[in-house]
Structures are given as structure tokens and as C-alpha cells.
Design an enzyme around this catalytic site. Structure first.
Site, short mmCIF file in Angstrom:
data_model
loop_
_atom_site.label_atom_id
_atom_site.label_comp_id
_atom_site.label_asym_id
_atom_site.label_seq_id
_atom_site.Cartn_x
_atom_site.Cartn_y
_atom_site.Cartn_z
N ASP A 5 6.42 0.40 -3.20
CA ASP A 5 6.62 -0.81 -2.41
C ASP A 5 7.58 -1.75 -3.15
O ASP A 5 7.99 -1.49 -4.29
CB ASP A 5 5.28 -1.50 -2.15
CG ASP A 5 4.36 -0.65 -1.29
OD1 ASP A 5 4.88 0.06 -0.41
OD2 ASP A 5 3.14 -0.68 -1.52
N HIS B 238 11.67 3.81 -0.08
CA HIS B 238 10.46 3.01 0.17
C HIS B 238 9.21 3.87 0.32
O HIS B 238 8.10 3.35 0.34
CB HIS B 238 10.65 2.15 1.43
CG HIS B 238 10.16 0.75 1.27
ND1 HIS B 238 8.94 0.44 0.73
CD2 HIS B 238 10.75 -0.44 1.58
CE1 HIS B 238 8.77 -0.87 0.72
NE2 HIS B 238 9.86 -1.43 1.22
#
Length: 445
Positions: A420, A416
Site C-alpha cells: 500500500d 500497488h
């Protein structure tokens, strides 16, 4: 009189620091030629036959089968020159050779490495001696006055700094006293135990004794070699990478029909994983954020132009991840051939360290195990992995009608930090679109 030369375990590349002797290929008294393999070793990456750069008579071997040796430790001694047929270990003190014999075509690196590092030992804070002071702002491990000074990795320095541990008060268990991550972690555990003696005592009293090797029905399997490396890598991935997973079911009927048409046209048969690899390469061209890694020390995302595609392969020695180099430049036939070659090499233990490293993205086809889905652990230091389940007939709404279609579950586990959810979802949706309608690929070919 024969000259006795000492041959040391060479640097096998890719940062490997030790190897386990699996099988000796020569006996004391055997005559060996230049570049003749003399021992089979297992590193953390692969099985390797180590050739000797000297020709002569073997006068001594160091280490029994099953012994782990650090890089630079003596492997064997060879008597070369006149009178080698009468040479024995007692005739001469082995010379510390600094280079292989002239004419050696050996491709392994590291001949003429420094003196063998001391045997590793666990370091305790109470035993630690003051380390050499930092030089040029970098922490250095203790070293002999006339030897090289190993540099402690940024990861180890950061771990020590975050926990208030002074590396200058430690000696390490690595080569030349190099402080390793395991040393820092051990010191932290020891410090925590000393700070909580009562709690530690209570835990000790209440803890069920761990089974020993003598306990009936208990078997202990050492985590070393390839299995140990996999364990360390997976643990590091879970510790360092904030991963997330998204998944989607896709109608793979179109992909399977396209493959059938390709194979019916003649020529080499195209594998499903080769088609999926081609789709991955096209998707990474659209979403390059996922073909990357994170440099934690520099706090930077490193993106790669080339796609070096790793794929999970289960072997008798454990899970390995061979790498298909420049997958983005290969067609389906080339990918099929390379997957087959690397899979066979993995099964026979013939993969080289170079074929097991340098991946930028991993394709994990766990459908071969008969399962539909998974949330795989990212292959550190990569940033993403695409998982593919089995392709099986299932009820599916197709063109407004309920039909039986070939359905597959696709999952993407991603770091992450590099992107995104929108980017990850876009990548996975594009892969699914290509699986459902392979003609989508034509826009990028």
C-alpha cells in the site's frame, strides 16, 4: 569421403525463440575450427557471436543477413573428416547432428535441439485445425506425432479463458504450432470484427488511410530485436501492473559532500549512482515488499532475499536494463566498478542475456538527460522502480534560513498489488533521508 554435418541455431537461453542474422563471419569454402564464431546474431536481449561445434569446411549457409531464424533452424553445414578439402554441398546429404563435436568448449546451450520449427504464420480462426486434447489438465499446442508437445503458457490460457476462446480450435504460429499470446489476440480481434461487420465497415470508410512506405516523408522502423522486446515489455507492464507513483524533493547537498570526501581520500572515484544503489539496497532491506514480483497464475507475491539491481542504460540500439547481481553485498567501490563495466558493455552491444535478466528492482537515473522528474514504467515483472532526477542548485530552507542547496527529485513507481501507499511512502522517505543525511546509512552497515 567427408561427412557433412548440419549446425542449427542453438538455444541462446532465457526463453529466447529466435534471432536475427546480423553478420556472417565465414564464407562457403572457409575452413573453421571447433568453437570458432561463424555468425553474429541479435536476439531480443543482446548481440551474440555463435560458435560452431564442428571443425571442417563450410559447405552451405542458411539465411541472409537481416533474416530472422527460429531456434533449431539450420545455420550452416560443415564437411568434417577425411577429404574435407574437396567437399562440396552436393557431395552428401547433411546429417542431422544431435550433439556438438567432442571436445567443444562451447558455453551456449541448445546444441542438438529438435528439428527446426515451421515458419511462423499468422493464424486465423477459419484456418485453424483442431488441436491436440488437453493432457493432465493442461492445454497443449498441436505437435508432430514424433515431436515434442509444447505447453501453452498460463498467461495465454488465461487470456483465452477470460474471452471464451477455445484453444483446441486453434493452431499457433510458434515452434511446433505452439499457440502464442499474439495468436489469441489476433483471434479475438478477428472475432470482434466479425461480430460487428457494419461498425467495422463504417470505421473502414471513415478511417484516414495509414501512410505507406511509399508516402513521401514517411519512414517505417521495424519493432524487432531489442527495440521490439522493449516495446512488448513496456506494453505488458502497463497492461498487467496497477502502478502508482509518489515523489519527494530532497536536499542532496549532504550526499554530494560525502562523495567529495570519499573521492578526496584516494582510490577509485565513487559514482553518484553507486551511492544511490547502496541507499536502495539498504531501503529494500527495510521494505522487502518492494523487492518482489507477482505470480499472476498462482496469485502469489514472490519476495526475493537478494537484490539484483537493474539500471536503465540508453544505447544506439535502444533502451536496455543491465543487472548488477547481489547489489546488497557490494560496497560503493564495487558498485561503481560494476556500473561502469555494464554501461560500457551496453554501449558496445556486448551484454550477455544473463546480464540483462533476473533483476528484482530498477534504479532509473534520468537526471543524466537533464530532466527533474518522471513517472517511469515498471520493468516487468519487477514491482518497483526508483527514479532520480538531476541534482541542481535551488533555493531551499535549511536550518530555518533560505539557502542555495543541491536539490534532487526522487520518484517511486510501484505495483500497488505488493504493498500500500504507506509502505511505498516509507521506502521513499528513507531514501530521501539517506540522501539528505548519509550518516543514516551507518545504522544498517
Amino acid at each position: 569421403m567427408a561427412q557433412v554435418l548440419e549446425f542449427k541455431l542453438p538455444d541462446l537461453g532465457e526463453g529466447l525463440t529466435e534471432a536475427e542474422i546480423v553478420r556472417w563471419l565465414v564464407e562457403v569454402g572457409d575452413v573453421v575450427a571447433v568453437d570458432q564464431p561463424v555468425v553474429e546474431v541479435e536476439t531480443a536481449k543482446a548481440m551474440v557471436d555463435v560458435p560452431c561445434p564442428y571443425g571442417g569446411v563450410v559447405t552451405a549457409r542458411f539465411g541472409a543477413e537481416g533474416t530472422e531464424l527460429p531456434v533449431g533452424a539450420p545455420l550452416l553445414t560443415v564437411a568434417v573428416g577425411e577429404g574435407t578439402e574437396d567437399a562440396s554441398p552436393a557431395e552428401a546429404e547433411p546429417e542431422r547432428a544431435t550433439a556438438p563435436a567432442e571436445g567443444s568448449g562451447n558455453v551456449l546451450v541448445g546444441y542438438g535441439t529438435s528439428e527446426a520449427p515451421a515458419r511462423r504464420r499468422r493464424v486465423r480462426p477459419a484456418e485453424a485445425a483442431p488441436a491436440a486434447p488437453a493432457a493432465n489438465g493442461r492445454d497443449l499446442a498441436p505437435a508432430a506425432a514424433d515431436g515434442p508437445v509444447p505447453v501453452i503458457s498460463p498467461l495465454v490460457r488465461r487470456l483465452a479463458r477470460q474471452n471464451g476462446l477455445d484453444l483446441r480450435e486453434m493452431t499457433g504460429s510458434g515452434p511446433e504450432g505452439l499457440i502464442l499470446r499474439a495468436d489469441v489476440e489476433y483471434a479475438l480481434r478477428a472475432a470482434a470484427a466479425q461480430a460487428r461487420p457494419e461498425q467495422a465497415a463504417d470505421e473502414s470508410r471513415n478511417r484516414t488511410p495509414a501512410p505507406t512506405a511509399d508516402t513521401p516523408g514517411v519512414t517505417r522502423v521495424p519493432l524487432k530485436g531489442i527495440r521490439g522486446t522493449v516495446a512488448d515489455k513496456l506494453s505488458r507492464s502497463r497492461t498487467e501492473i496497477p502502478d502508482a507513483t509518489c515523489w519527494v524533493d530532497a536536499d542532496a547537498t549532504g550526499l554530494m559532500r560525502a562523495r567529495a570526501v570519499m573521492n578526496a581520500a584516494g582510490g577509485p572515484k565513487i559514482s553518484v549512482i553507486a551511492l544511490l544503489a547502496r541507499i536502495c539496497a539498504a531501503a529494500l532491506a527495510r521494505f522487502p515488499e518492494l523487492n518482489s514480483s507477482v505470480d499472476t497464475g498462482a496469485r502469489e507475491i514472490v519476495r526475493y532475499e537478494a537484490v539484483h539491481l537493474g539500471f536503465a542504460a540508453q544505447t544506439d540500439r535502444g533502451l536496455v536494463v543491465p543487472v548488477v547481481r547481489d547489489a546488497h553485498t557490494r560496497d560503493a567501490e564495487s558498485l561503481t566498478a560494476e556500473f561502469a563495466r555494464l554501461t560500457e558493455a551496453a554501449r558496445t552491444g556486448a551484454l550477455t542475456p544473463a546480464e540483462l535478466t533476473g533483476g528484482t528492482f530498477t534504479l532509473n537515473n534520468y537526471g543524466v538527460f537533464g530532466v527533474d522528474g518522471s513517472t517511469p514504467i515498471i520493468n516487468h515483472p519487477e514491482a518497483a522502480m526508483l527514479g532520480v532526477g538531476r541534482i541542481v542548485p535551488k533555493p531551499w530552507v535549511h536550518e530555518g534560513e533560505l539557502a542555495v542547496r543541491q536539490v534532487v527529485q526522487l520518484s517511486l513507481t510501484f505495483d500497488h498489488r505488493v504493498c500500500d501507499g504507506g509502505t511505498a511512502g516509507g521506502f521513499l522517505r528513507y531514501v530521501a533521508d539517506c540522501v539528505e543525511q548519509p550518516a543514516v546509512l551507518l545504522r544498517t552497515l
